[in-house]
Design an enzyme around this catalytic site. Structure first.
Site, PDB file in Angstrom:
ATOM      1  CG  ASN A 149      -7.169  -7.301  -2.020  1.00  7.02           C
ATOM      2  OD1 ASN A 149      -6.861  -8.129  -2.876  1.00  7.02           O
ATOM      3  ND2 ASN A 149      -7.099  -6.001  -2.218  1.00  7.02           N
TER       4      ASN A 149
ATOM      5  CB  SER B 204      -0.889   0.004   1.243  1.00  2.77           C
ATOM      6  OG  SER B 204      -0.091   0.234   2.402  1.00  2.77           O
TER       7      SER B 204
ATOM      8  CG  HIS C 263     -10.288  -4.474  -2.251  1.00  2.72           C
ATOM      9  ND1 HIS C 263      -9.190  -3.708  -1.969  1.00  2.72           N
ATOM     10  CD2 HIS C 263     -10.224  -4.765  -3.575  1.00  2.72           C
ATOM     11  CE1 HIS C 263      -8.488  -3.542  -3.085  1.00  2.72           C
ATOM     12  NE2 HIS C 263      -9.086  -4.174  -4.077  1.00  2.72           N
ATOM     13  N   GLY C 264     -11.383  -6.303   1.438  1.00  3.32           N
ATOM     14  CA  GLY C 264     -12.019  -6.451   2.752  1.00  3.32           C
ATOM     15  C   GLY C 264     -12.386  -7.884   3.065  1.00  3.32           C
TER      16      GLY C 264
ATOM     17  CG  HIS D 129     -10.821  -1.881   3.320  1.00  2.00           C
ATOM     18  ND1 HIS D 129     -11.417  -1.051   2.416  1.00  2.00           N
ATOM     19  CD2 HIS D 129     -10.003  -2.680   2.600  1.00  2.00           C
ATOM     20  CE1 HIS D 129     -10.975  -1.328   1.189  1.00  2.00           C
ATOM     21  NE2 HIS D 129     -10.116  -2.310   1.275  1.00  2.00           N
TER      22      HIS D 129
ATOM     23  CG  ASP E 191      -4.081  -2.824  -1.411  1.00  2.00           C
ATOM     24  OD1 ASP E 191      -5.028  -3.016  -2.194  1.00  2.00           O
ATOM     25  OD2 ASP E 191      -4.189  -2.914  -0.165  1.00  2.00           O
TER      26      ASP E 191
ATOM     27  CG  ASP F 109      -3.441  -5.389   5.695  1.00  2.00           C
ATOM     28  OD1 ASP F 109      -2.533  -5.989   6.308  1.00  2.00           O
ATOM     29  OD2 ASP F 109      -3.475  -4.144   5.638  1.00  2.00           O
TER      30      ASP F 109
HETATM   31  P1  13P Z   1      -9.093  -6.520   5.200  1.00  2.00           P
HETATM   32  O1  13P Z   1      -9.094  -5.273   6.018  1.00  2.00           O
HETATM   33  O2  13P Z   1     -10.382  -7.236   5.309  1.00  2.00           O
HETATM   34  O3  13P Z   1      -7.951  -7.411   5.491  1.00  2.00           O
HETATM   35  O4  13P Z   1      -8.983  -6.069   3.653  1.00  2.00           O
HETATM   36  C1  13P Z   1      -7.715  -5.783   3.107  1.00  2.00           C
HETATM   37  C2  13P Z   1      -7.807  -5.153   1.765  1.00  2.00           C
HETATM   38  O5  13P Z   1      -8.835  -5.083   1.127  1.00  2.00           O
HETATM   39  C3  13P Z   1      -6.554  -4.610   1.216  1.00  2.00           C
HETATM   40  O6  13P Z   1      -6.756  -3.945   0.012  1.00  2.00           O
HETATM   41  O1  G3H Z   2      -7.094  -1.725   2.382  1.00  2.00           O
HETATM   42  C1  G3H Z   2      -6.053  -1.314   2.891  1.00  2.00           C
HETATM   43  C2  G3H Z   2      -5.058  -2.259   3.375  1.00  2.00           C
HETATM   44  O2  G3H Z   2      -5.500  -2.936   4.526  1.00  2.00           O
HETATM   45  C3  G3H Z   2      -3.741  -1.572   3.591  1.00  2.00           C
HETATM   46  O3  G3H Z   2      -3.739  -0.830   4.774  1.00  2.00           O
HETATM   47  O4  G3H Z   2      -3.124   1.409   3.926  1.00  2.00           O
HETATM   48  O5  G3H Z   2      -2.886   0.851   6.347  1.00  2.00           O
HETATM   49  O6  G3H Z   2      -1.343  -0.136   4.652  1.00  2.00           O
HETATM   50  P1  G3H Z   2      -2.698   0.403   4.929  1.00  2.00           P
HETATM   51 ZN    ZN Z   3      -8.685  -2.974  -0.093  1.00  2.00          ZN
END
Ligand code: 13P
Ligand code: G3H
Ligand code: ZN
Length: 316
Positions: free
Chosen positions: A253, A48, A210-211, A179, A81, A255
């Site tokens: 995705n 990111s 995502h999410g 997210h 990302d 994270d």
């Molecule tokens: P999460 O917060 O559900 O892990 O989603 C991560 C994401 O979409 C990163 O782009």
């Molecule tokens: O969707 C976002 C990802 O979880 C990345 O998070 O922007 O804090 O690195 P970040």
């Molecule tokens: Zn995302």
């Protein structure tokens, strides 16, 4: 081996999804490579804008290149990302990335198309593919915080027009996920009818979810038992990953779940060893736990066990 994102999508489409995991540091990179080799899965490393600024992006690139040489078996793509236009151009020009995501989903439809098209033109000129986003997920990402009430699902008709007019290579769709660790406050889940309608309008076109973190409740309980306060955290049901993949979701995705592993390991470590101050103690445990976590996600996504078949498809 770093490969084109579209090569991974071509192999996965309609059968399984590739895990796209965000990384910020050395321990995550080692755990991700180890877990992917243990589960024999291709994967996508996501950086990111925040990660690229946390340590200089050059550190991340150097660590990924080093991991590539230490794990010669690994097959993966490197992806930006949630990029803005400027960051996309920086990644495209660097020559290091397999693909970039331009996220102009907070703009109106026409402006989203205009920005995405500019990035697509520049990326395609050098053979890099582009993920774009249409619709708006709830939750927090980078410096944008979208209130659940302002989140809106992707319109399948608009999705077709958006893809045709921008020429993007994959589409991040808002299909009910958000997210962060607090999803589904109203008890909802993935809107499979929306995914299906988008796939019908865009047959064979790679979709991105995502999410997708599942926010395991045992993980949340362990964090809270070690001093954390994550009340009401809830995520996606992992049993829904494969049904989504069958409908064209090629990239999932994740994270937040990795952050929860980190938090649990470190909270428990220092709770149990209050006199310790060697960072390598929890670091070693985290790398092993993160590897297990990545392997478990790859199993759930169906990407586990696909490595040799992907390698063969690359040679074909
Ligand atoms: P999460 O917060 O559900 O892990 O989603 C991560 C994401 O979409 C990163 O782009
Ligand atoms: O969707 C976002 C990802 O979880 C990345 O998070 O922007 O804090 O690195 P970040
Ligand atoms: Zn995302």
């Amino acid at each position: 081996m770093i490969v084109a994102t579209k090569q991974l999508f071509a192999h996965a489409y309609g059968k399984y999804a590739i895990g796209a995991y965000n990384i910020n540091n050395l321990e995550q990179i080692i755990g991700m490579f180890q877990g992917s080799i243990d589960s024999q899965a291709p994967f996508i490393i996501q950086l990111s804008k925040g990660a690229r600024g946390y340590s200089d992006k050059a550190f991340l690139e150097a660590m990924i290149r080093t991991a590539d040489s230490l794990y010669p078996e690994a097959i993966f793509a490197v992806h930006l990302d949630h990029g803005d236009e400027k960051t996309c151009y920086d990644c495209i020009d660097s020559g290091f990335y397999s693909s970039v995501m331009i996220d102009a989903s907070h703009e109106d439809f026409e402006e989203n198309i205009a920005i995405t098209k500019r990035v697509v033109d520049r990326a395609h000129a050098v053979g890099i593919s582009v993920e774009a986003e249409l619709g708006m997920l709830g939750g927090v990402e980078e410096d944008i915080n979208v209130d659940e009430s302002h989140a809106c699902l992707t319109d399948p008709e608009q999705a077709k027009e958006f893809v045709e007019r921008t020429g993007c290579d994959s589409l991040a769709c808002a299909i009910g996920t958000s997210h962060g660790a607090y999803k589904f406050s109203g008890g909802q889940g993935i809107h499979f009818n929306v995914v299906e309608a988008i796939q019908n309008n865009l047959p064979g076109f790679p979709l991105v979810m995502h999410g997708s973190s599942s926010v395991p409740q045992d993980e949340v309980e362990r964090i809270n038992a070690a001093g954390g306060v994550l009340k009401g955290a809830k995520g996606v049901d992992t049993a829904q990953y494969l049904p989504a993949a069958k409908l064209g979701v090629c990239k999932v995705n994740i994270d937040t779940d990795g952050r929860l592993v980190w938090t649990r390991v470190h909270r428990e470590f220092f709770r149990d060893k209050p006199g310790d101050f060697d960072l390598r103690g929890p670091g070693k445990i985290f790398m092993a736990e993160y590897a297990k976590f990545i392997a478990s996600r790859n199993e759930l996504l169906g990407s586990a066990g696909q490595l040799e078949s992907v390698r063969a498809s690359l040679k074909a």
